[in-house]
Design a protein around this motif. Structure first.
Motif, PDB file in Angstrom:
ATOM      1  N   ARG A   1       9.725   4.377  -7.398  1.00 21.46           N
ATOM      2  CA  ARG A   1       8.582   4.159  -8.302  1.00 21.46           C
ATOM      3  C   ARG A   1       8.751   2.861  -9.079  1.00 21.46           C
ATOM      4  O   ARG A   1       7.786   2.129  -9.308  1.00 21.46           O
ATOM      5  CB  ARG A   1       8.453   5.319  -9.292  1.00 21.46           C
ATOM      6  CG  ARG A   1       7.801   6.549  -8.753  1.00 21.46           C
ATOM      7  CD  ARG A   1       7.081   7.313  -9.854  1.00 21.46           C
ATOM      8  NE  ARG A   1       7.941   7.716 -10.950  1.00 21.46           N
ATOM      9  CZ  ARG A   1       7.496   8.037 -12.162  1.00 21.46           C
ATOM     10  NH1 ARG A   1       6.209   7.974 -12.437  1.00 21.46           N
ATOM     11  NH2 ARG A   1       8.332   8.425 -13.108  1.00 21.46           N
TER      12      ARG A   1
ATOM     13  N   VAL B   1       7.801   0.019  -6.749  1.00 23.03           N
ATOM     14  CA  VAL B   1       6.401   0.001  -6.331  1.00 23.03           C
ATOM     15  C   VAL B   1       5.446  -0.280  -7.487  1.00 23.03           C
ATOM     16  O   VAL B   1       4.510  -1.080  -7.365  1.00 23.03           O
ATOM     17  CB  VAL B   1       6.044   1.351  -5.665  1.00 23.03           C
ATOM     18  CG1 VAL B   1       4.547   1.463  -5.433  1.00 23.03           C
ATOM     19  CG2 VAL B   1       6.813   1.511  -4.352  1.00 23.03           C
TER      20      VAL B   1
ATOM     21  N   TYR C   1       6.052   2.802   1.533  1.00 20.10           N
ATOM     22  CA  TYR C   1       6.363   1.621   0.711  1.00 20.10           C
ATOM     23  C   TYR C   1       7.654   0.913   1.122  1.00 20.10           C
ATOM     24  O   TYR C   1       8.170   0.081   0.375  1.00 20.10           O
ATOM     25  CB  TYR C   1       6.454   2.036  -0.762  1.00 20.10           C
ATOM     26  CG  TYR C   1       5.168   2.585  -1.308  1.00 20.10           C
ATOM     27  CD1 TYR C   1       4.034   1.794  -1.418  1.00 20.10           C
ATOM     28  CD2 TYR C   1       5.075   3.925  -1.715  1.00 20.10           C
ATOM     29  CE1 TYR C   1       2.842   2.303  -1.921  1.00 20.10           C
ATOM     30  CE2 TYR C   1       3.888   4.440  -2.220  1.00 20.10           C
ATOM     31  CZ  TYR C   1       2.769   3.626  -2.314  1.00 20.10           C
ATOM     32  OH  TYR C   1       1.597   4.133  -2.805  1.00 20.10           O
TER      33      TYR C   1
ATOM     34  N   GLU D   1       8.300  -2.883   0.670  1.00 24.48           N
ATOM     35  CA  GLU D   1       8.451  -3.458  -0.668  1.00 24.48           C
ATOM     36  C   GLU D   1       9.870  -3.340  -1.211  1.00 24.48           C
ATOM     37  O   GLU D   1      10.166  -3.864  -2.290  1.00 24.48           O
ATOM     38  CB  GLU D   1       7.463  -2.788  -1.629  1.00 24.48           C
ATOM     39  CG  GLU D   1       6.008  -2.964  -1.204  1.00 24.48           C
ATOM     40  CD  GLU D   1       5.024  -2.354  -2.183  1.00 24.48           C
ATOM     41  OE1 GLU D   1       5.301  -2.430  -3.404  1.00 24.48           O
ATOM     42  OE2 GLU D   1       3.994  -1.820  -1.740  1.00 24.48           O
TER      43      GLU D   1
END
Length: 666
Positions: A207, A210, A248, A251
């Motif tokens: 988290r 992201v 994700y 990233e």
């Protein structure tokens, strides 16, 4: 012509170089996040149109009252699912959850929380608990629970079923079969394992990676979807958190591995990961993360490098503190691996856990704080001990912001910064009466606002009585959408006021630099003006009075305020610089309903009936409910000598009584 073109090109290159240099040199600049120099906390980008809703609880919990859990008898009963003898059909399921893929592979246990209404004279099976492998249709673990297995009536009791979970290609089914022998309630069922704890911690760091460019992942464990729904944010539930890694992966630059043998390396790993766009992982996850399909590189492995926490934080100070923001220092116990960490990573802050009461740790902490801006710096998180920690930040001209269990600041910070302050009601005519105001404390605590305040705010009879709700002016930065929602949904009896002591929890009496203190209250004035708050609560310890220099600083540098309260427990009102009233509350931190009435009655015994009497009572929300305040209001309702008003109206009356302008802004 060529000379003009050359000149234009040359000027263009110079502008580009200057712009790039400005971005390079500007402190605390990070892609996606805006942090103007005068802004206390940064603004994240607006949340995504569709957020990923996840659970990052170290326990995987299935709530009994959820009507989607396959029940074939009984009904939801507030905190569980209830099946009643003689009313509900027996020999049926009160829980049947299928397609569970989130339980990590390996040894684990399922904990069933159940209760029965009464013991039977004759023992018998009341429930059959079962975990099945759906793919092979085999039972992995089961338990029959009898009436006499319970030790207390109407009290939740845990029954554990051990099992070995297969991999995610083998979905599990969770079943609770009710026999009908006794009325029974199912509260919840949870799975817990070391592997699960390691996984949710890793997803918290994901988290952090992201959300700093665009907030896209929201943790439901603090307040469910309350704020998402209130703010009109759309979301989709993620069934298996590993879907996030698939989504994700591009990233993530790599992995920072912490050392379980030296717990504080988790704070160091969080700091490094925030700088390197990396995830933090336990050694138990490395095989999965470094293999296909993820193939993530290990950027830094902290195992075996440190012997003690002192070594960890000395290394952090020397090697990474120069690279992180100095405007905020984050304090988190390494045992807490979720919640605020995603925000700490997003703002590229250093994360520590140092106790000022331990000399060796205090010496390291002092080095960090000496580098922070006096009057504006913030310590975000919490302390091993409240008083010692807040004293330490006050010593360095900093403020503590209780936020260690705040779980979605990156998303909430990105909400609209348009805040519409409400209007203050017209005050009543000043009479020789007793004016009482009630205040709910602890609103400076951002996690309280996120997680606990909704329970108060949704009380069906909220608005029945005049009351002051403390919140943090820092919400202008940290959760502006929430602040605006509270303003928009407040009744005429609800007043938002600032918690201690304005721009964070600090003891102003302990500040040694007056110019820094003046700056602190000037910023407090600015943020309170933008948020619509007119009353400040000041704490100099839980029971401390306010020094004269502090009151004078508020009067001069926070002129938009109507007044402020302090914790002296005397009721004394002092007017500072002929313009700002401050009152030592009669009760600064009440803990029971009786505190809301007895302190009023005690103060009234000294009232001469020849002039107004002002009585301020503050109580904490952990043991005093909204209904307790309502009951106190009705206790005095028929007494014509008593008028209960909200805090801003209260201080208007105080001002009039002291021959001051009713509106401090005029």
């Amino acid at each position: 012509m060529k000379k003009k073109i050359g000149l234009i090109v040359g000027l263009g290159l110079i502008i580009v170089i200057i712009a790039v240099a400005a971005l390079w040199l500007r402190p605390d600049k990070k892609e996606g996040i805006r942090w103007p120099q005068k802004q206390a906390l940064p603004s994240f980008p607006p949340p995504a149109d569709l957020l990923d809703l996840v659970s990052l609880n170290s326990k995987l919990i299935y709530e009994g009252e959820d009507p989607q859990n396959g029940q074939t008898t009984g009904k939801a009963d507030g905190d569980g699912w209830l099946a009643v003898v003689g009313t509900d059909k027996a020999e049926e399921l009160i829980l049947d959850v299928k397609d569970i893929t989130e339980v990590p592979t390996g040894d684990t246990k399922a904990a069933f929380n159940l209760s029965v209404d009464k013991f039977s004279d004759k023992n018998g099976i009341v429930a059959k608990l079962e975990i099945r492998d759906q793919k092979t249709d085999t039972i992995l673990g089961s338990l029959e629970v009898s009436n006499w297995d319970f030790t207390q009536e109407n009290a939740s009791q845990t029954f554990e079923v051990p099992l070995t979970a297969p991999d995610s290609t083998h979905p599990l089914e969770l079943r609770v079969f009710w026999t009908g022998k006794s009325s029974m309630k199912l509260y919840d069922v949870s799975f817990q394992s070391p592997r699960r704890a390691d996984e949710v911690a890793m997803f918290e760091s994901l988290r952090g990676v992201v959300n700093h460019t665009e907030p896209r992942i929201y943790d439901q464990d603090k307040s469910g979807t309350y704020w998402l729904d209130a703010l009109g944010l759309s979301y989709t539930r993620i069934k298996n958190n590993w879907q996030l890694m698939d989504k994700y992966l591009s990233e993530v630059n790599g992995i920072v591995v912490y050392d379980p043998e030296v717990p504080d390396t988790y704070n160091l790993a969080t700091t490094i990961a925030g700088l390197k766009n990396a995830i933090v992982a336990a050694p138990s996850l490395l095989e999965q993360l470094t293999s296909s399909p993820y193939n993530l590189p290990i950027l830094e492995d902290l195992r075996g490098k440190f012997k003690s926490k002192l070594d960890v934080y000395n290394y952090l100070y020397d090697s990474y503190w120069p690279k992180t923001t100095h405007r905020v220092l984050v304090g988190l116990t390494p045992d807490l691996k979720t919640n605020l960490r995603e925000y700490a990573m997003g703002i590229q802050a250093s994360v520590v856990w140092l106790n000022p009461a331990v000399p060796e740790e205090e010496a390291i902490l002092n080095k960090f704080m000496a580098d922070m801006p006096y009057g504006t710096g913030l310590y975000l998180g919490w302390w091993p001990d409240e008083g010692t920690g807040v004293t330490k930040t006050s010593e360095f001209g900093l403020a503590t912001v209780a936020a260690d269990f705040s779980s979605n600041l990156s998303v909430l910070s990105g909400t609209s910064r348009k805040i519409t302050p409400p209007k203050t009601p017209v005050k009543p005519r000043l009479e020789n009466k007793v004016y009482v105001t009630y205040i709910v404390s602890d609103g400076d605590n951002l996690q309280y606002v996120e997680g606990s305040l909704p329970r108060f705010w949704e009380t069906p009879n909220r608005g029945e009585i005049p009351i002051g709700w403390t919140v943090s002016p820092l919400m202008v930065d940290a959760m502006p959408g929430v602040l605006d929602y509270l303003n928009r949904t407040a009744t005429d009896n609800d007043a938002l006021i600032s918690g201690p002591s304005g721009m964070g929890y600090t003891y102003p009496n302990m500040w040694t630099d007056q110019k820094g203190l003046d700056l602190f209250f000037s910023r407090t004035n600015d943020y309170m003006s933008r948020s619509g708050m007119r009353v400040l609560t000041v704490w100099n310890t839980v029971v401390g009075t306010t020094n004269p220099n502090v009151g004078k600083s508020i009067a001069e540098h926070a002129p938009s305020l109507l007044g402020f309260t302090s914790q002296g427990n005397t009721g004394v009102i002092t007017v500072y610089k002929d313009s700002m009233p401050g009152q030592e509350l009669q009760k600064g931190y009440g803990s029971s309903e009786s505190d809301l009435t007895t302190y009023v009655e005690s103060a009234m015994k000294k009232w001469d009936h020849k002039s107004p009497l002002f009585i301020g009572i503050q109580a904490q929300p952990w043991s005093v409910s909204y209904q307790n305040f309502v009951n106190a209001y009705h206790y005095f309702k028929d007494n014509k000598d008593i008028s209960i008003v909200r805090p801003d109206v209260y201080f208007q009356l105080v001002r009039e009584s002291n021959h001051l302008s009713i509106d401090s802004r005029k």
